[in-house]
Write a protein that holds these residues in place. Structure first.
Motif, mmCIF file in Angstrom:
data_model
loop_
_atom_site.group_PDB
_atom_site.id
_atom_site.type_symbol
_atom_site.label_atom_id
_atom_site.label_comp_id
_atom_site.label_asym_id
_atom_site.label_seq_id
_atom_site.Cartn_x
_atom_site.Cartn_y
_atom_site.Cartn_z
ATOM 1 N N MET A 48 8.206 34.664 2.636
ATOM 2 C CA MET A 48 7.542 35.695 1.848
ATOM 3 C C MET A 48 6.154 36.001 2.424
ATOM 4 S SD MET A 48 9.981 36.072 -0.332
ATOM 5 C CE MET A 48 9.363 37.047 -1.717
ATOM 6 N N VAL A 79 -3.640 42.176 -0.635
ATOM 7 C CA VAL A 79 -4.171 42.010 -1.983
ATOM 8 C C VAL A 79 -4.656 40.571 -2.106
ATOM 9 C CG1 VAL A 79 -3.728 42.183 -4.452
ATOM 10 C CG2 VAL A 79 -2.446 43.642 -2.857
ATOM 11 N N ASP A 96 -6.122 37.816 -4.590
ATOM 12 C CA ASP A 96 -6.174 37.564 -6.030
ATOM 13 C C ASP A 96 -6.804 36.199 -6.292
ATOM 14 O OD1 ASP A 96 -5.789 37.905 -8.725
ATOM 15 O OD2 ASP A 96 -3.617 37.712 -8.680
ATOM 16 N N SER A 135 -9.254 48.534 -4.841
ATOM 17 C CA SER A 135 -9.493 47.978 -6.180
ATOM 18 C C SER A 135 -10.225 46.657 -6.070
ATOM 19 C CB SER A 135 -8.162 47.748 -6.907
ATOM 20 O OG SER A 135 -7.458 46.679 -6.296
ATOM 21 N N PRO A 166 -7.681 41.776 -8.793
ATOM 22 C CA PRO A 166 -7.142 41.722 -7.428
ATOM 23 C C PRO A 166 -7.862 42.713 -6.505
ATOM 24 C CG PRO A 166 -5.359 41.835 -9.035
ATOM 25 C CD PRO A 166 -6.629 42.060 -9.794
ATOM 26 N N MET A 191 -2.506 35.239 -12.833
ATOM 27 C CA MET A 191 -2.456 35.890 -11.531
ATOM 28 C C MET A 191 -1.674 37.199 -11.641
ATOM 29 S SD MET A 191 -4.180 33.577 -9.968
ATOM 30 C CE MET A 191 -4.052 33.924 -8.213
ATOM 31 N N ASN A 192 -1.639 37.905 -10.564
ATOM 32 C CA ASN A 192 -1.088 39.246 -10.581
ATOM 33 C C ASN A 192 0.151 39.383 -9.714
ATOM 34 O OD1 ASN A 192 -3.264 40.909 -12.167
ATOM 35 N ND2 ASN A 192 -4.365 39.459 -10.901
ATOM 36 N N THR A 193 0.834 38.268 -9.486
ATOM 37 C CA THR A 193 2.091 38.286 -8.744
ATOM 38 C C THR A 193 3.198 37.784 -9.652
ATOM 39 O OG1 THR A 193 1.015 37.996 -6.594
ATOM 40 C CG2 THR A 193 3.336 37.374 -6.738
ATOM 41 N N PHE A 194 4.304 38.507 -9.664
ATOM 42 C CA PHE A 194 5.441 38.201 -10.529
ATOM 43 C C PHE A 194 6.652 37.849 -9.667
ATOM 44 C CE2 PHE A 194 9.268 39.344 -12.785
ATOM 45 C CZ PHE A 194 9.049 38.850 -14.061
ATOM 46 N N ASP A 254 9.600 34.911 -7.774
ATOM 47 C CA ASP A 254 9.623 33.831 -6.792
ATOM 48 C C ASP A 254 10.179 34.282 -5.447
ATOM 49 O OD1 ASP A 254 8.859 31.794 -8.750
ATOM 50 O OD2 ASP A 254 10.799 32.276 -9.616
ATOM 51 N N THR A 255 11.368 34.860 -5.487
ATOM 52 C CA THR A 255 12.016 35.266 -4.237
ATOM 53 C C THR A 255 12.013 36.780 -4.099
ATOM 54 O OG1 THR A 255 14.154 35.327 -5.329
ATOM 55 C CG2 THR A 255 13.536 33.268 -4.258
ATOM 56 N N PHE A 256 11.738 37.424 -5.170
ATOM 57 C CA PHE A 256 11.619 38.884 -5.203
ATOM 58 C C PHE A 256 10.325 39.104 -5.970
ATOM 59 C CE2 PHE A 256 12.362 43.129 -6.892
ATOM 60 C CZ PHE A 256 13.094 43.771 -5.900
ATOM 61 N N THR A 257 9.233 39.295 -5.256
ATOM 62 C CA THR A 257 7.929 39.260 -5.910
ATOM 63 C C THR A 257 7.262 40.626 -5.952
ATOM 64 O OG1 THR A 257 6.716 38.802 -3.871
ATOM 65 C CG2 THR A 257 7.534 36.904 -5.101
ATOM 66 N N PHE A 258 6.516 40.823 -7.017
ATOM 67 C CA PHE A 258 5.748 42.045 -7.185
ATOM 68 C C PHE A 258 4.298 41.661 -7.434
ATOM 69 C CE2 PHE A 258 4.095 45.088 -10.503
ATOM 70 C CZ PHE A 258 3.684 46.049 -9.585
ATOM 71 N N THR A 259 3.413 42.151 -6.578
ATOM 72 C CA THR A 259 1.981 41.916 -6.733
ATOM 73 C C THR A 259 1.336 43.225 -7.153
ATOM 74 O OG1 THR A 259 2.016 40.208 -5.041
ATOM 75 C CG2 THR A 259 -0.130 41.188 -5.546
ATOM 76 N N SER A 260 0.632 43.200 -8.253
ATOM 77 C CA SER A 260 0.038 44.407 -8.823
ATOM 78 C C SER A 260 -1.472 44.417 -8.606
ATOM 79 C CB SER A 260 0.351 44.438 -10.332
ATOM 80 O OG SER A 260 -0.417 45.409 -10.997
ATOM 81 N N PHE A 261 -2.043 45.594 -8.372
ATOM 82 C CA PHE A 261 -3.498 45.687 -8.249
ATOM 83 C C PHE A 261 -3.987 46.981 -8.878
ATOM 84 C CE2 PHE A 261 -1.939 47.614 -4.243
ATOM 85 C CZ PHE A 261 -2.620 48.827 -4.232
ATOM 86 N N VAL A 295 2.604 45.592 -4.285
ATOM 87 C CA VAL A 295 3.363 45.175 -3.108
ATOM 88 C C VAL A 295 4.638 44.511 -3.617
ATOM 89 C CG1 VAL A 295 3.362 43.837 -0.990
ATOM 90 C CG2 VAL A 295 1.193 44.716 -1.886
ATOM 91 N N ASP A 297 7.904 42.482 -2.547
ATOM 92 C CA ASP A 297 8.367 41.676 -1.418
ATOM 93 C C ASP A 297 9.732 41.082 -1.740
ATOM 94 O OD1 ASP A 297 8.343 40.365 0.995
ATOM 95 O OD2 ASP A 297 6.782 38.926 0.463
ATOM 96 N N ARG A 308 4.058 48.814 -12.240
ATOM 97 C CA ARG A 308 5.274 48.067 -12.605
ATOM 98 C C ARG A 308 6.493 48.980 -12.582
ATOM 99 N NH1 ARG A 308 4.121 43.638 -17.306
ATOM 100 N NH2 ARG A 308 1.867 43.393 -17.095
ATOM 101 N N GLU A 343 -4.397 34.489 -18.617
ATOM 102 C CA GLU A 343 -4.817 35.199 -17.403
ATOM 103 C C GLU A 343 -4.077 36.530 -17.304
ATOM 104 O OE1 GLU A 343 -6.505 34.329 -14.478
ATOM 105 O OE2 GLU A 343 -7.129 32.317 -15.056
ATOM 106 N N PRO A 344 -4.767 37.624 -16.988
ATOM 107 C CA PRO A 344 -4.042 38.852 -16.664
ATOM 108 C C PRO A 344 -3.403 38.722 -15.290
ATOM 109 C CG PRO A 344 -6.415 39.173 -16.407
ATOM 110 C CD PRO A 344 -6.211 37.785 -16.928
ATOM 111 N N ILE A 345 -2.373 39.561 -15.011
ATOM 112 C CA ILE A 345 -1.627 40.311 -15.975
ATOM 113 C C ILE A 345 -0.272 39.657 -16.239
ATOM 114 C CG2 ILE A 345 -2.703 42.521 -15.394
ATOM 115 C CD1 ILE A 345 -0.090 43.226 -13.911
ATOM 116 N N PHE A 346 0.093 38.708 -15.352
ATOM 117 C CA PHE A 346 1.398 38.061 -15.533
ATOM 118 C C PHE A 346 1.278 36.641 -16.083
ATOM 119 C CE2 PHE A 346 2.549 41.218 -12.117
ATOM 120 C CZ PHE A 346 3.280 42.039 -12.950
ATOM 121 N N ASP A 347 0.066 36.171 -16.251
ATOM 122 C CA ASP A 347 -0.114 34.855 -16.850
ATOM 123 C C ASP A 347 -0.711 34.962 -18.238
ATOM 124 O OD1 ASP A 347 1.004 33.326 -14.812
ATOM 125 O OD2 ASP A 347 -0.836 33.348 -13.651
#
Lengths: 313, 313, 313, 313
Positions: free
Chosen positions: A1, A24, A26, A79, A90, C1-4, C6-13, C24, C26, C144, D209-213
């Motif tokens: 990843m 990004v 964070d 940002s 982030p 944190m701003n990443t959702f 494990d193997t298919f991750t979305f990082t938001s900013f 992002v 991934d 999202r 924690e924002p946004i996923f925690d």
């Protein structure tokens, strides 16, 4: 990843020919004044726009490729930063790939087959997947350098300083002779490896965690994730194998049992010579010694590891 | 923390003087027939109950401590295995610390000050924390060996074989002379380092992920988490620094761009001499070359990394 | 944190007033043809540019704020996509905050005190931290929606369809009366909550993992991370408490023991009325029922969870 | 997987018919005096050896199964604790499955088909995998209760108190009538659901924690991972859907924007009636209302979440 770290994370994106590369970051606390000059300086060193040694000389002497010199690496902040101060949110940034034009893309298609990781990327993703050519490119390390510089600035506020330097090129260990040797390999259409040493001062004792979060394990992971890096050691390292315990153990490298001991942290890493050389059939100016430009990348990854551990503490 | 891996995880527990050490291995598929003999063999090698080289000789020749030889390392299985076959559930196991008696504990209190990571553990956890003495002990690696052997058996079913061996002790590279050299250091109350080489055959091309899950990065992380390990390299490694690109790049070490290329994976790691020697004031029989017993631990960590990547694929 | 994930991750900013929001994604495999129309449709629904029910009517009837309608949400693709096809590399995108001008920023400073999470953000980050105002904003959910739409398109290729809809507003359960009720609350300067039901069809049996990766646990986590969401249930849910086992257990909601059973997955979630109303002293047009615009966000988060699990399988 | 948490992790192991169940709790600081009485009390409540309400009465009245009453749940400590004080190392413990005899195992083979998650486990792991029968069993929650009690004791030192209680059984909301109702369902060979409310006092503002925690997202994840739980809400929750914003937002449930606001945290969760009833063909005494025994499990999971967040802070 493409995300690094746990509590202080860096997500990297971008291919060498996509619209942009970037990342990004964070976990950066609010209120840090970011020095754009320090980021610029690190990017310049990565791009080969600095000298390799203390002796003043032309950048072109370093055997840096034309493409690297053309990269202007202007960072666009998306940002997380307002008036140069972090918000605690982030930090997203990008660097445009200015010459990402269709005609370049065609060239990329053809050069694809000669790039370092081509065969393995093909094995993994299949022939129609461009992940290799664009993503395996060392261009991606520019994003690491931006993120790492912010991490380094955060650490500097706590008195922690990271300094990497090239200590060996081929069998040459005298910095003032590095350029000469590199130019010789470049002239021959060949390339040569190098060893970088990194020292971190100002670290408190107690950073690192048993048993799988040993600091040296995370440093090794981070450094070995850099393109072309083939090895990592610290303290007495590989050379220490010939020393008896009574002598070798005077060189802790700043970590014992995976935890900092309050003395300067010292590690080394080795970079292989690039395989993309005229001798190997790749035309154009080439990086005869990629270790030169890897120095700020080593500093960046070290900063990301330490900021992550500082966050854990 | 004490959990290793993402999709194939190993959680380790136990101090050298607690009731038991052990671990939980999660992610092993159902239906694997576990060979207890293979686990026993790996534990014996870790305990120094095997020879260091191909030449048949007495274990005692290896400079292994009495404590190691007394360890019988009987594995008690708590869950996840039925009639020797895995259930797909977490595999929990323990190994009793047979001599964990109060009087031993007193001795432990005093020996605490001489152990490797004492000063750093004190800095981190404070003087009343026993984490150091018990947890930093190499005894913990027995649990890694059990878990790693199961991982290796899983990999073997896919035709993947892991083989590590000691290739250098001090400046000696001839295996048939290792014992002699080690015994000499032991007799002098001193210790000496060693280099282990590991080869993995049968790996498919395509294992590993850009850009932070490069296989070599995870291997370096895993190997550098082993006690006394001071360095890791692969392929041309540190020695390759003197080779021109046209030659060095013939030694990929089985990975390109962080991904296996289908050729045997080859890496090295170096172990420092133990600081706990008579010369340093630590009484009793000592391990004059801890690298000897680290061989099965290197294999175990390699297996855990590869099983984790195989799971990702 | 701003990443959702494990193997298919979305990082938001992105903050509501930074240069851009974005993300992002991934783990998306190479070769997926991305429908920009589907992304546009989901963004439009989030922005309130669609009707709330099947009955054709003006968007303005939904009580959507002017700011939402001004958002044009043009997605700029930075990496990971070429000619509309994914490359297998991280997909980075941004949406410019077009009205992020200094004068807006001043307004933001003052409105800061009235926003939902102000007091808690101040407690956490201190008064000089702008994290709250910008990051807690529902604007973040646009990123999202983009990421979730890509995940949904990936799932659709496997025959998996996600469909959320508003099923209750206040005590009204007839969709054709929702607008009337919402408009009434808006006219009064007040707001009202809503319940969304989501159904997923086409899921294979076997998705989910014991014991902490139960599918419903991950869904609950994802849905409860959406602004203003106050509850989640599935199958017989809260209403099932009054039913005897012989009846309640006919409503599995598509999951048993944390694993899909091959029947349609069904869950509900509840959104509170927005506290930012004229009645509470916040001027300007307001969202009288935020649940309306949450529908595509619920679909997006569901898609991200399922794509992550599909990756694990 | 079977590990919960990031910086304060709990790894669970054991099938209902393996040698033992148990767990490893990592991240507990050194120096905590563990009250075995508090652990015993929580285990007793989970086993149904306590009353359901404040009214004194016989345990047998609660409709608890014979198997539950036979469980003596003696905890054996393997590591991480010395003389009742934590060492800072992983705390490993086990509870023997006393009646794990071959003949039981035969019974297990046959009862397998009636267990809750049988069909989904078969779909996932195949018919020869025993993961379902043993691992899906509620027996696993005993390990959660041990770990959660340690977490709760850690939180109690910081003034944080967790208290869950059964607030509804069927349509009955008067605690003093719960037993009567449960016994009625038991007599009919049927079962009934229940709602548990949990309150946490003493939490500082700023956890989450924002946004996923967001704290509520992690709580929902943890609670929804408990067997038979079908829903989670907090603050105004599902019932709040009928309230206008001017009223509903007085019930924050202790969290705003995902972060604690310093007021008591309040959430609810609903447990379905067990499907394993005489009416459904499952013989023997049964738990007519599993929500009764879920109360200490809800407290345990809440404690694990909060200890994990406290560690992040």
């Amino acid at each position: 990843m493409n995300t690094f770290g746990d509590t202080f994370t860096f997500t990297s994106f971008g291919e060498s020919h996509s619209a942009a590369i970037g990342g990004v970051l964070d976990g950066v606390p609010a209120g840090l004044h970011i020095s754009l000059d320090m980021i610029r300086d690190a990017l310049d060193r990565r791009a080969g726009r600095h000298q390799t040694s203390n002796i003043k000389h032309q950048t072109s002497a370093c055997g840096v490729s034309q493409r690297a010199l053309r990269e202007t690496d202007e960072v666009e902040w998306l940002s997380g930063v307002l008036d140069g101060v972090t918000l605690g949110t982030p930090i997203a940034f990008l660097i445009r790939n200015r010459d990402a034009r269709p005609e370049d893309y065609e060239a990329f298609k053809h050069s694809f087959r000669q790039a370092h990781a081509d065969s393995t990327y093909e094995a993994k993703y299949g022939i129609r997947d461009w992940r290799g050519g664009g993503r395996a490119s060392a261009r991606e390390t520019a994003a690491r350098v931006v993120a790492g510089s912010i991490a380094a600035q955060l650490l500097a506020k706590q008195g922690i300083q990271i300094k990497a330097q090239l200590i060996q090129v081929g069998d040459e260990t005298r910095p003032e002779h590095f350029d000469e040797l590199i130019n010789r390999y470049r002239a021959e259409g060949d390339s040569i490896g190098g060893i970088i040493a990194c020292e971190v001062t100002g670290l408190p004792a107690g950073l690192g965690e048993p048993i799988f979060d040993k600091l040296q394990a995370h440093l090794a992971y981070a450094i070995m994730s850099i393109n072309a890096c083939k090895g990592f050691d610290y303290g007495s390292g590989f050379d220490g194998v010939t020393l008896p315990g009574s002598i070798a153990n005077q060189h802790s490298g700043g970590m014992l049992g995976g935890i900092t001991d309050g003395t300067p942290l010292r590690f080394r890493c080795v970079f292989k010579p690039t395989p993309s050389t005229p001798k190997a059939g790749v035309k154009g100016r080439h990086d005869a010694c990629v270790a030169v430009r890897a120095v700020p990348v080593v500093e960046a990854m070290t900063a990301l590891v330490l900021a992550n551990f500082a966050g854990i503490l």
